[in-house]
Design a protein around this motif. Structure first.
Motif, PDB file in Angstrom:
ATOM      1  N   VAL A 213       0.845  -1.189   0.000  1.00 61.40           N
ATOM      2  CA  VAL A 213       0.000   0.000   0.000  1.00 61.40           C
ATOM      3  C   VAL A 213       0.879   1.238   0.000  1.00 61.40           C
ATOM      4  N   ARG A 214       0.485   2.227  -0.797  1.00 61.22           N
ATOM      5  CA  ARG A 214       1.199   3.501  -0.775  1.00 61.22           C
ATOM      6  C   ARG A 214       0.211   4.639  -0.973  1.00 61.22           C
ATOM      7  N   THR A 215       0.624   5.843  -0.621  1.00 61.11           N
ATOM      8  CA  THR A 215      -0.230   7.008  -0.809  1.00 61.11           C
ATOM      9  C   THR A 215       0.492   8.049  -1.651  1.00 61.11           C
ATOM     10  N   VAL A 216      -0.287   8.845  -2.380  1.00 62.54           N
ATOM     11  CA  VAL A 216       0.237   9.940  -3.187  1.00 62.54           C
ATOM     12  C   VAL A 216      -0.547  11.203  -2.829  1.00 62.54           C
ATOM     13  N   PRO A 217       0.120  12.184  -2.196  1.00 66.61           N
ATOM     14  CA  PRO A 217       1.526  12.181  -1.800  1.00 66.61           C
ATOM     15  C   PRO A 217       1.775  11.216  -0.638  1.00 66.61           C
ATOM     16  N   ALA A 218       3.064  10.958  -0.388  1.00 68.03           N
ATOM     17  CA  ALA A 218       3.428  10.059   0.689  1.00 68.03           C
ATOM     18  C   ALA A 218       3.030  10.645   2.043  1.00 68.03           C
ATOM     19  N   GLY A 219       2.999   9.793   3.043  1.00 70.13           N
ATOM     20  CA  GLY A 219       2.723  10.271   4.384  1.00 70.13           C
ATOM     21  C   GLY A 219       1.296  10.085   4.848  1.00 70.13           C
ATOM     22  N   GLU A 252       0.758  -0.210   7.097  1.00 68.67           N
ATOM     23  CA  GLU A 252       1.982   0.564   6.928  1.00 68.67           C
ATOM     24  C   GLU A 252       2.313   0.654   5.445  1.00 68.67           C
ATOM     25  N   THR A 253       2.517   1.855   4.948  1.00 69.24           N
ATOM     26  CA  THR A 253       2.807   2.024   3.528  1.00 69.24           C
ATOM     27  C   THR A 253       4.199   1.509   3.193  1.00 69.24           C
ATOM     28  N   GLY A 254       4.304   0.949   1.972  1.00 68.18           N
ATOM     29  CA  GLY A 254       5.594   0.483   1.477  1.00 68.18           C
ATOM     30  C   GLY A 254       6.027  -0.870   1.988  1.00 68.18           C
ATOM     31  N   VAL A 255       5.205  -1.514   2.820  1.00 66.55           N
ATOM     32  CA  VAL A 255       5.564  -2.811   3.397  1.00 66.55           C
ATOM     33  C   VAL A 255       4.668  -3.886   2.797  1.00 66.55           C
ATOM     34  N   ALA A 256       5.269  -4.947   2.253  1.00 71.37           N
ATOM     35  CA  ALA A 256       4.507  -6.028   1.635  1.00 71.37           C
ATOM     36  C   ALA A 256       3.813  -6.862   2.710  1.00 71.37           C
ATOM     37  N   ARG A 257       2.517  -7.120   2.485  1.00 67.09           N
ATOM     38  CA  ARG A 257       1.738  -7.959   3.384  1.00 67.09           C
ATOM     39  C   ARG A 257       1.086  -9.074   2.571  1.00 67.09           C
ATOM     40  N   THR A 258       0.996 -10.226   3.155  1.00 66.44           N
ATOM     41  CA  THR A 258       0.327 -11.326   2.473  1.00 66.44           C
ATOM     42  C   THR A 258      -1.166 -11.225   2.669  1.00 66.44           C
ATOM     43  N   LYS A 259      -1.894 -11.223   1.529  1.00 64.24           N
ATOM     44  CA  LYS A 259      -3.346 -11.170   1.560  1.00 64.24           C
ATOM     45  C   LYS A 259      -3.802 -10.120   2.578  1.00 64.24           C
ATOM     46  N   PRO A 260      -5.019  -9.693   2.674  1.00 65.31           N
ATOM     47  CA  PRO A 260      -6.162 -10.268   2.005  1.00 65.31           C
ATOM     48  C   PRO A 260      -6.410  -9.668   0.625  1.00 65.31           C
ATOM     49  N   TYR A 261      -7.229 -10.334  -0.121  1.00 66.72           N
ATOM     50  CA  TYR A 261      -7.789  -9.765  -1.337  1.00 66.72           C
ATOM     51  C   TYR A 261      -9.293  -9.648  -1.126  1.00 66.72           C
ATOM     52  N   GLY A 262      -9.920  -8.804  -1.917  1.00 62.88           N
ATOM     53  CA  GLY A 262     -11.361  -8.660  -1.803  1.00 62.88           C
ATOM     54  C   GLY A 262     -11.778  -7.208  -1.843  1.00 62.88           C
ATOM     55  N   THR A 289       4.963 -10.380  -8.582  1.00 66.78           N
ATOM     56  CA  THR A 289       5.264 -10.851  -7.235  1.00 66.78           C
ATOM     57  C   THR A 289       4.488 -10.096  -6.180  1.00 66.78           C
ATOM     58  N   SER A 290       4.008  -8.922  -6.513  1.00 69.09           N
ATOM     59  CA  SER A 290       3.244  -8.154  -5.542  1.00 69.09           C
ATOM     60  C   SER A 290       2.232  -7.274  -6.267  1.00 69.09           C
ATOM     61  N   VAL A 291       1.251  -6.793  -5.514  1.00 65.13           N
ATOM     62  CA  VAL A 291       0.241  -5.886  -6.020  1.00 65.13           C
ATOM     63  C   VAL A 291       0.366  -4.581  -5.244  1.00 65.13           C
ATOM     64  N   THR A 292       0.490  -3.476  -5.960  1.00 63.82           N
ATOM     65  CA  THR A 292       0.589  -2.158  -5.313  1.00 63.82           C
ATOM     66  C   THR A 292      -0.770  -1.478  -5.369  1.00 63.82           C
ATOM     67  N   VAL A 293      -1.261  -1.063  -4.230  1.00 67.23           N
ATOM     68  CA  VAL A 293      -2.532  -0.354  -4.128  1.00 67.23           C
ATOM     69  C   VAL A 293      -2.223   1.080  -3.725  1.00 67.23           C
ATOM     70  N   THR A 294      -2.609   2.020  -4.596  1.00 69.90           N
ATOM     71  CA  THR A 294      -2.272   3.426  -4.375  1.00 69.90           C
ATOM     72  C   THR A 294      -3.521   4.236  -4.029  1.00 69.90           C
ATOM     73  N   PHE A 295      -3.416   4.994  -2.963  1.00 62.18           N
ATOM     74  CA  PHE A 295      -4.495   5.903  -2.556  1.00 62.18           C
ATOM     75  C   PHE A 295      -3.990   7.333  -2.774  1.00 62.18           C
ATOM     76  N   ARG A 296      -4.755   8.097  -3.557  1.00 64.33           N
ATOM     77  CA  ARG A 296      -4.344   9.442  -3.937  1.00 64.33           C
ATOM     78  C   ARG A 296      -5.192  10.484  -3.222  1.00 64.33           C
ATOM     79  N   LYS A 297      -4.552  11.562  -2.827  1.00 67.50           N
ATOM     80  CA  LYS A 297      -5.265  12.664  -2.205  1.00 67.50           C
ATOM     81  C   LYS A 297      -6.189  13.351  -3.210  1.00 67.50           C
ATOM     82  N   VAL A 298      -5.731  13.429  -4.462  1.00 64.35           N
ATOM     83  CA  VAL A 298      -6.496  14.071  -5.525  1.00 64.35           C
ATOM     84  C   VAL A 298      -6.643  13.096  -6.680  1.00 64.35           C
TER      85      VAL A 298
END
Length: 300
Positions: A213-219, A252-262, A289-298
């Motif tokens: 998981v990551r956010t744009v902008p970071a933080g 926590e952003t930037g850290v790979a976690r196993t599952k869940p999906y849905g 190998t991984s899925v990145t999910v991005t949450f954006r402020k705008v």
């Protein structure tokens, strides 16, 4: 009933990765569903809230008609399979035993009721078989050990405290066939021109990479909760967006976690106080190998 091996992977693989347009239903919207779903005296404590939430969960993302009906292997006609290999996983939630123990049954009954109605089967064809099916499943669910309830759950919290993988003998095996046979007998008598009702299944297991998981902008601070669990909590808490009342999980952003999906409800808060809320599908990409999910402020 689908076992853990049947609902992990294939269910997630069928989910779109884009954010959903709708917002989660509020308490009033869930209350309105009660008009169509009667309370039965054999419902266990807490189950009715789970059942109402399941109706809303199924209504949010119904399967397309092309996913529901298929050409039968013989006879050249169409069939409806009571088993859905893309069925959503159910969260194991220690603080909500009714959701953990009976959630799968509630989703199954809600899905079958909605799909049979959408396909124009008369209520007289499926209503009684579904009631009998639900009652049998609830009785079986109520007798499961805590270990089996954990094992059947598909939601892994971000602290990776899920039970170890495994399998167990499911006492509900065979009830799908009984349900299909009962509905099909009524169909032949009352609606012979509608698609045959069968049980085929054949669902397989699947795997997927971890989630980042990551956010744009970071933080941004990211909180996630399973969308089904969020609806159940909406039935029980005045403010389901309260992170403690509804047991939101901080990722926590930037850290790979196993599952869940849905399907998940999220709220992301940035240091300047901006908060974004919504619903998001998280699906595995089998080629990465991984899925990145991005949450954006705008933007989206």
């Amino acid at each position: 009933m689908r076992l853990s091996a049947r609902i992990i992977g294939m269910a997630a693989a069928a989910l779109p990765s884009a954010a959903l347009a709708q917002t989660p239903p509020d308490a009033a919207a869930l209350k309105a569903i009660e008009a169509a779903i009667p309370v039965r005296d054999w419902y266990p404590p807490g189950y009715y809230d789970v059942r109402i939430a399941a109706e809303a969960q199924i209504a949010e993302a119904p399967r397309a008609r092309s996913q529901i009906l298929f050409d039968c292997f013989e006879g050249g006609s169409q069939c409806y399979d009571v088993i859905d290999c893309t069925a959503e996983g159910v969260p194991f939630t220690p603080d909500d035993p009714a959701l953990s123990r009976y959630g799968r049954t509630a989703l199954e009954i809600s899905r079958l009721r909605a799909e049979l109605a959408r396909l124009s089967y008369p209520e007289a064809v499926y209503a009684r078989p579904l009631v009998d099916y639900e009652r049998k499943l609830i009785a079986i669910d109520g007798g499961r050990s805590e270990a089996d309830v954990k094992l059947a759950g598909t939601f892994t919290p971000p602290d990776d405290t899920a039970p170890p993988p495994g399998d167990f003998d499911d006492p509900a095996a065979g009830l799908d066939a009984e349900l299909a046979a009962a509905i099909e007998a009524n169909r032949r008598r009352l609606a012979p021109t509608l698609p045959r009702v069968i049980v085929e299944g054949g669902c397989g297991a699947g795997e997927g990479g971890p989630i980042v998981v990551r956010t744009v902008p970071a933080g941004g601070e990211v909180l996630l909760i399973n969308a089904f669990a969020f609806k159940v909590c909406t039935r029980r808490q005045p403010d389901p967006w309260d992170r403690f009342a509804c047991k939101w999980n901080e990722w926590e952003t930037g850290v790979a976690r196993t599952k869940p999906y849905g399907r998940f409800v999220y709220q992301v808060k940035w240091p300047d106080g901006v908060v974004r809320k919504g619903t998001r599908e998280i699906a595995p990409n089998m080629e990465e190998t991984s899925v990145t999910v991005t949450f954006r402020k705008v933007g989206s």
